[in-house]
Design a protein around this motif. Structure first.
Motif, PDB file in Angstrom:
ATOM      1  N   ILE A  70      47.737  60.909  33.325  1.00  0.00           N
ATOM      2  CA  ILE A  70      47.809  59.825  34.308  1.00  0.00           C
ATOM      3  C   ILE A  70      46.750  58.782  33.956  1.00  0.00           C
ATOM      4  CG2 ILE A  70      47.714  59.257  36.767  1.00  0.00           C
ATOM      5  CD1 ILE A  70      48.053  62.281  37.327  1.00  0.00           C
ATOM      6  N   PRO A  71      47.103  57.517  33.781  1.00  0.00           N
ATOM      7  CA  PRO A  71      46.088  56.487  33.537  1.00  0.00           C
ATOM      8  C   PRO A  71      45.067  56.449  34.670  1.00  0.00           C
ATOM      9  CG  PRO A  71      48.297  55.627  33.112  1.00  0.00           C
ATOM     10  CD  PRO A  71      48.474  56.970  33.775  1.00  0.00           C
ATOM     11  N   ASP A  72      43.806  56.196  34.341  1.00  0.00           N
ATOM     12  CA  ASP A  72      42.764  56.258  35.356  1.00  0.00           C
ATOM     13  C   ASP A  72      42.977  55.257  36.479  1.00  0.00           C
ATOM     14  OD1 ASP A  72      42.181  54.325  33.302  1.00  0.00           O
ATOM     15  OD2 ASP A  72      40.196  54.074  34.165  1.00  0.00           O
ATOM     16  N   ASP A  73      43.475  54.044  36.174  1.00  0.00           N
ATOM     17  CA  ASP A  73      43.678  53.056  37.238  1.00  0.00           C
ATOM     18  C   ASP A  73      44.795  53.487  38.184  1.00  0.00           C
ATOM     19  OD1 ASP A  73      45.523  52.694  35.143  1.00  0.00           O
ATOM     20  OD2 ASP A  73      45.836  50.594  35.676  1.00  0.00           O
ATOM     21  N   VAL A  74      45.830  54.134  37.642  1.00  0.00           N
ATOM     22  CA  VAL A  74      46.911  54.651  38.481  1.00  0.00           C
ATOM     23  C   VAL A  74      46.380  55.752  39.387  1.00  0.00           C
ATOM     24  CG1 VAL A  74      49.127  55.877  38.458  1.00  0.00           C
ATOM     25  CG2 VAL A  74      48.685  54.046  36.801  1.00  0.00           C
ATOM     26  N   PHE A  75      45.583  56.647  38.836  1.00  0.00           N
ATOM     27  CA  PHE A  75      45.005  57.743  39.619  1.00  0.00           C
ATOM     28  C   PHE A  75      44.160  57.198  40.766  1.00  0.00           C
ATOM     29  CE2 PHE A  75      41.321  60.532  40.351  1.00  0.00           C
ATOM     30  CZ  PHE A  75      41.962  61.682  40.786  1.00  0.00           C
ATOM     31  N   ARG A  76      43.291  56.245  40.478  1.00  0.00           N
ATOM     32  CA  ARG A  76      42.416  55.695  41.521  1.00  0.00           C
ATOM     33  C   ARG A  76      43.222  54.976  42.603  1.00  0.00           C
ATOM     34  NH1 ARG A  76      39.367  54.182  37.015  1.00  0.00           N
ATOM     35  NH2 ARG A  76      40.088  52.030  37.273  1.00  0.00           N
ATOM     36  N   THR A  77      44.263  54.270  42.197  1.00  0.00           N
ATOM     37  CA  THR A  77      45.102  53.579  43.178  1.00  0.00           C
ATOM     38  C   THR A  77      45.804  54.555  44.101  1.00  0.00           C
ATOM     39  OG1 THR A  77      45.486  51.710  41.685  1.00  0.00           O
ATOM     40  CG2 THR A  77      47.072  52.016  43.466  1.00  0.00           C
ATOM     41  N   VAL A  78      46.333  55.634  43.525  1.00  0.00           N
ATOM     42  CA  VAL A  78      47.014  56.649  44.325  1.00  0.00           C
ATOM     43  C   VAL A  78      46.055  57.249  45.355  1.00  0.00           C
ATOM     44  CG1 VAL A  78      48.022  58.961  44.248  1.00  0.00           C
ATOM     45  CG2 VAL A  78      48.774  57.219  42.619  1.00  0.00           C
ATOM     46  N   ALA A 116      43.302  55.948  46.538  1.00  0.00           N
ATOM     47  CA  ALA A 116      42.835  54.934  47.483  1.00  0.00           C
ATOM     48  C   ALA A 116      43.888  54.559  48.514  1.00  0.00           C
ATOM     49  CB  ALA A 116      42.386  53.683  46.726  1.00  0.00           C
ATOM     50  N   THR A 117      45.160  54.700  48.183  1.00  0.00           N
ATOM     51  CA  THR A 117      46.225  54.233  49.078  1.00  0.00           C
ATOM     52  C   THR A 117      46.963  55.353  49.808  1.00  0.00           C
ATOM     53  OG1 THR A 117      47.786  54.205  47.209  1.00  0.00           O
ATOM     54  CG2 THR A 117      46.606  52.150  47.710  1.00  0.00           C
ATOM     55  N   SER A 118      46.660  56.593  49.482  1.00  0.00           N
ATOM     56  CA  SER A 118      47.334  57.724  50.129  1.00  0.00           C
ATOM     57  C   SER A 118      46.317  58.580  50.861  1.00  0.00           C
ATOM     58  CB  SER A 118      48.068  58.581  49.082  1.00  0.00           C
ATOM     59  OG  SER A 118      48.496  59.808  49.649  1.00  0.00           O
ATOM     60  N   PRO A 119      46.266  58.517  52.198  1.00  0.00           N
ATOM     61  CA  PRO A 119      45.303  59.333  52.954  1.00  0.00           C
ATOM     62  C   PRO A 119      45.429  60.823  52.668  1.00  0.00           C
ATOM     63  CG  PRO A 119      46.272  57.655  54.364  1.00  0.00           C
ATOM     64  CD  PRO A 119      47.041  57.629  53.075  1.00  0.00           C
ATOM     65  N   LEU A 151      39.056  65.059  48.371  1.00  0.00           N
ATOM     66  CA  LEU A 151      37.781  65.399  48.995  1.00  0.00           C
ATOM     67  C   LEU A 151      37.605  66.913  49.085  1.00  0.00           C
ATOM     68  CD1 LEU A 151      37.593  62.771  51.898  1.00  0.00           C
ATOM     69  CD2 LEU A 151      36.050  62.932  49.928  1.00  0.00           C
ATOM     70  N   ARG A 152      38.660  67.605  49.480  1.00  0.00           N
ATOM     71  CA  ARG A 152      38.584  69.061  49.583  1.00  0.00           C
ATOM     72  C   ARG A 152      38.349  69.700  48.214  1.00  0.00           C
ATOM     73  NH1 ARG A 152      39.996  71.357  54.332  1.00  0.00           N
ATOM     74  NH2 ARG A 152      40.892  69.992  55.932  1.00  0.00           N
ATOM     75  N   ARG A 153      38.994  69.162  47.197  1.00  0.00           N
ATOM     76  CA  ARG A 153      38.820  69.696  45.849  1.00  0.00           C
ATOM     77  C   ARG A 153      37.384  69.515  45.366  1.00  0.00           C
ATOM     78  NH1 ARG A 153      41.023  70.748  40.868  1.00  0.00           N
ATOM     79  NH2 ARG A 153      39.903  69.803  39.124  1.00  0.00           N
ATOM     80  N   LEU A 154      36.844  68.320  45.543  1.00  0.00           N
ATOM     81  CA  LEU A 154      35.481  68.057  45.092  1.00  0.00           C
ATOM     82  C   LEU A 154      34.474  68.896  45.882  1.00  0.00           C
ATOM     83  CD1 LEU A 154      35.656  64.187  44.573  1.00  0.00           C
ATOM     84  CD2 LEU A 154      35.627  65.960  42.806  1.00  0.00           C
ATOM     85  N   THR A 155      34.733  69.077  47.175  1.00  0.00           N
ATOM     86  CA  THR A 155      33.866  69.936  47.984  1.00  0.00           C
ATOM     87  C   THR A 155      33.898  71.373  47.472  1.00  0.00           C
ATOM     88  OG1 THR A 155      34.220  68.556  49.941  1.00  0.00           O
ATOM     89  CG2 THR A 155      33.407  70.788  50.323  1.00  0.00           C
ATOM     90  N   ALA A 156      35.094  71.855  47.132  1.00  0.00           N
ATOM     91  CA  ALA A 156      35.218  73.214  46.591  1.00  0.00           C
ATOM     92  C   ALA A 156      34.459  73.349  45.279  1.00  0.00           C
ATOM     93  CB  ALA A 156      36.695  73.558  46.394  1.00  0.00           C
ATOM     94  N   GLN A 157      34.497  72.308  44.452  1.00  0.00           N
ATOM     95  CA  GLN A 157      33.762  72.347  43.190  1.00  0.00           C
ATOM     96  C   GLN A 157      32.260  72.449  43.432  1.00  0.00           C
ATOM     97  OE1 GLN A 157      35.309  68.776  41.250  1.00  0.00           O
ATOM     98  NE2 GLN A 157      36.432  70.052  39.819  1.00  0.00           N
ATOM     99  N   VAL A 158      31.750  71.682  44.393  1.00  0.00           N
ATOM    100  CA  VAL A 158      30.319  71.735  44.699  1.00  0.00           C
ATOM    101  C   VAL A 158      29.935  73.126  45.192  1.00  0.00           C
ATOM    102  CG1 VAL A 158      28.510  70.862  46.234  1.00  0.00           C
ATOM    103  CG2 VAL A 158      30.106  69.263  45.162  1.00  0.00           C
ATOM    104  N   ARG A 159      30.741  73.691  46.072  1.00  0.00           N
ATOM    105  CA  ARG A 159      30.453  75.041  46.583  1.00  0.00           C
ATOM    106  C   ARG A 159      30.474  76.075  45.456  1.00  0.00           C
ATOM    107  NH1 ARG A 159      30.441  75.634  52.049  1.00  0.00           N
ATOM    108  NH2 ARG A 159      31.291  73.941  53.312  1.00  0.00           N
ATOM    109  N   SER A 160      31.478  75.962  44.583  1.00  0.00           N
ATOM    110  CA  SER A 160      31.587  76.907  43.478  1.00  0.00           C
ATOM    111  C   SER A 160      30.385  76.801  42.547  1.00  0.00           C
ATOM    112  CB  SER A 160      32.877  76.639  42.700  1.00  0.00           C
ATOM    113  OG  SER A 160      32.977  77.476  41.575  1.00  0.00           O
ATOM    114  N   LEU A 161      29.995  75.584  42.208  1.00  0.00           N
ATOM    115  CA  LEU A 161      28.855  75.393  41.307  1.00  0.00           C
ATOM    116  C   LEU A 161      27.553  75.859  41.956  1.00  0.00           C
ATOM    117  CD1 LEU A 161      29.818  71.936  39.776  1.00  0.00           C
ATOM    118  CD2 LEU A 161      29.832  74.143  38.611  1.00  0.00           C
TER     119      LEU A 161
END
Length: 233
Positions: free
Chosen positions: A103-111, A113-116, A123-133
């Motif tokens: 997935i191109p990075d600009d497409v990923f960021r747009t998706v 940013a525009t999809s709650p 957010l949940r994924r990044l939170t899980a990564q922080v907890r795991s680390l």
């Protein structure tokens, strides 16, 4: 702990968002052993695993390989560089032949940013990564090899989500050793103990958890209660 996501990035998009995204992606194939991404690369694409399995790795200055985790079908990787524009923070190597969506990075960021719904998933994924680390830093700093292996085995078992979890193919003893900062012989020795106790059953690349509750008890027995709570067990 960060295991297999209960919902994939693609699923979080919904039907319309999925169709729009797939129209902007490309498919790439990787052979077993191929380096898909390298630490320090300046690329920005985000990838979704369609088929196969990949290793997330770091390499020490002396060439020692450190395995962070594995990637299975449906899982996402490469998003950090797309978000912050920095270099790749880990290497990705195909453990089997694999097929990926890029997935191109600009497409990923747009998706995102525009999809709650997708933003919440991220957010949940990044939170899980922080907890795991956080758990892994604690384990490597405070626990002995036996306890670190028990923690890693429990992570493997819980990605399967069943009381009689089976991991097939399972990580090799060398791969497990790489994940917990020890040598293969120590892993082999401890797995033999767990097999004799009928906590696990091992055959070739298949690892069957016969009694996950008892494995948890074995870990708790090596720790003082406050430490066990801090480790998340």
């Amino acid at each position: 702990m960060l295991g297999e996501e209960s919902q994939s990035f693609i699923d979080a998009l919904g039907p319309e968002g999925r169709r729009a995204l797939l129209a902007r992606t490309r498919t790439i194939k990787a052979r077993k052993g191929q380096m898909v991404l390298s630490t320090g690369d300046s690329s920005r694409e985000v990838f979704i695993v369609e088929e196969g399995r990949l290793h997330v790795l770091l390499y020490a200055a002396n060439g020692r390989e450190i395995t962070l985790r594995d990637l299975a079908p449906g899982q996402l990787f490469g998003e950090l560089a797309a978000i912050d524009g920095e270099a790749r923070s880990a290497s990705i190597v195909a453990a089997t032949d694999a097929r990926l969506l890029a997935i191109p990075d600009d497409v990923f960021r747009t998706v995102v940013a525009t999809s709650p719904t997708t933003a919440e998933w991220m957010l949940r994924r990044l939170t899980a990564q922080v907890r795991s680390l956080t758990n892994r830093v604690f384990e490597m700093s405070a626990l002995h090899v036996q306890a670190r292996l028990h923690c890693e085995l429990l992570r493997l078992a819980r990605t399967r989500g069943t009381a009689d979890a089976i991991v097939d193919p399972a990580p090799t003893h060398a791969e497990l050793a790489s994940r917990i900062g020890t040598h293969r012989e120590a892993v082999t020795r401890e797995l033999s103990v767990l097999a004799r106790q009928k906590i696990v059953r091992i055959s070739r690349r298949r690892l069957e958890f016969l009694d996950i509750g008892r494995l948890e008890d074995e870990l708790r027995a090596t720790l003082r209660a406050p430490v066990a709570e801090e480790a998340g067990w």
